[in-house]
Design a protein around this motif. Structure first.
Motif, mmCIF file in Angstrom:
data_model
loop_
_atom_site.group_PDB
_atom_site.id
_atom_site.type_symbol
_atom_site.label_atom_id
_atom_site.label_comp_id
_atom_site.label_asym_id
_atom_site.label_seq_id
_atom_site.Cartn_x
_atom_site.Cartn_y
_atom_site.Cartn_z
ATOM 1 N N LYS A 29 0.856 -1.184 0.000
ATOM 2 C CA LYS A 29 0.000 0.000 0.000
ATOM 3 C C LYS A 29 0.893 1.234 0.000
ATOM 4 O O LYS A 29 1.913 1.263 0.680
ATOM 5 N N GLU A 30 0.501 2.255 -0.761
ATOM 6 C CA GLU A 30 1.278 3.496 -0.805
ATOM 7 C C GLU A 30 1.014 4.330 0.432
ATOM 8 O O GLU A 30 -0.129 4.497 0.847
ATOM 9 N N ASP A 31 2.098 4.892 1.012
ATOM 10 C CA ASP A 31 1.936 5.813 2.132
ATOM 11 C C ASP A 31 1.822 7.239 1.594
ATOM 12 O O ASP A 31 1.734 7.451 0.388
ATOM 13 N N GLU A 32 1.843 8.224 2.486
ATOM 14 C CA GLU A 32 1.668 9.624 2.085
ATOM 15 C C GLU A 32 2.756 10.103 1.114
ATOM 16 O O GLU A 32 2.508 10.960 0.274
ATOM 17 N N GLU A 33 3.969 9.557 1.254
ATOM 18 C CA GLU A 33 5.074 9.952 0.361
ATOM 19 C C GLU A 33 5.162 9.069 -0.879
ATOM 20 O O GLU A 33 6.161 9.081 -1.587
ATOM 21 N N GLN A 34 4.142 8.288 -1.132
ATOM 22 C CA GLN A 34 4.042 7.384 -2.273
ATOM 23 C C GLN A 34 5.095 6.273 -2.241
ATOM 24 O O GLN A 34 5.481 5.749 -3.271
ATOM 25 N N ASN A 35 5.539 5.897 -1.042
ATOM 26 C CA ASN A 35 6.407 4.734 -0.871
ATOM 27 C C ASN A 35 5.513 3.529 -0.605
ATOM 28 O O ASN A 35 4.491 3.638 0.062
ATOM 29 N N GLN A 37 4.476 0.243 1.232
ATOM 30 C CA GLN A 37 4.632 -0.356 2.552
ATOM 31 C C GLN A 37 3.902 -1.693 2.581
ATOM 32 O O GLN A 37 2.862 -1.854 1.939
ATOM 33 N N ALA A 39 1.379 -4.217 3.582
ATOM 34 C CA ALA A 39 0.046 -4.112 4.174
ATOM 35 C C ALA A 39 -0.489 -5.479 4.584
ATOM 36 O O ALA A 39 -1.637 -5.609 4.971
#
Length: 117
Positions: A29-35, A37, A39
């Motif tokens: 899943k993408e985090d706020e910085e589009q990395n 992670q 899930a």
């Protein structure tokens, strides 16, 4: 989007066609910085070749599937099936989703399919 031919090449290069690896879906899943992670993870327990949809579908029925069964299934396919998409159904609430990549964990003997949710 990955195809059966991509998976065959990856299995040959990275686990030398070992038939002892369990199959694992890793949900990213993408985090706020589009990395991306992790899930969650889920062991893949079924596979099905849908010739109509031109897909290899991985899922979670009450079966036991390892790279042995996967490779045996692939050996029986005709050449045109090598361009079928590799898809995964992570739950009944989600549609079939394309695989975005492959990986392996040699220590735990896991062959990993990455999918974004």
């Amino acid at each position: 989007m990955k195809y059966i031919i991509d998976m065959i090449d990856d299995i040959r290069e990275n686990i030398q066609n070992s038939k002892e690896y369990t199959l694992l879906a890793m949900l990213l899943k993408e985090d706020e910085e589009q990395n991306l992670q992790n899930a969650g993870e889920k062991v893949i327990t079924s596979l099905y070749v849908d010739n109509t949809a031109k897909q290899l579908q991985l899922g979670f029925l009450d079966e036991h599937v390892t790279t042995k069964e996967l490779l045996e299934c692939l050996d029986s396919l005709e050449m045109q099936a090598m361009m079928y998409e590799v898809m995964i159904k992570i739950s009944n609430e989600h549609p079939l989703m394309p695989i975005i990549g492959f990986g392996e964990n040699h220590k735990q003997k896991q062959y990993i399919f990455f999918v974004t949710v």
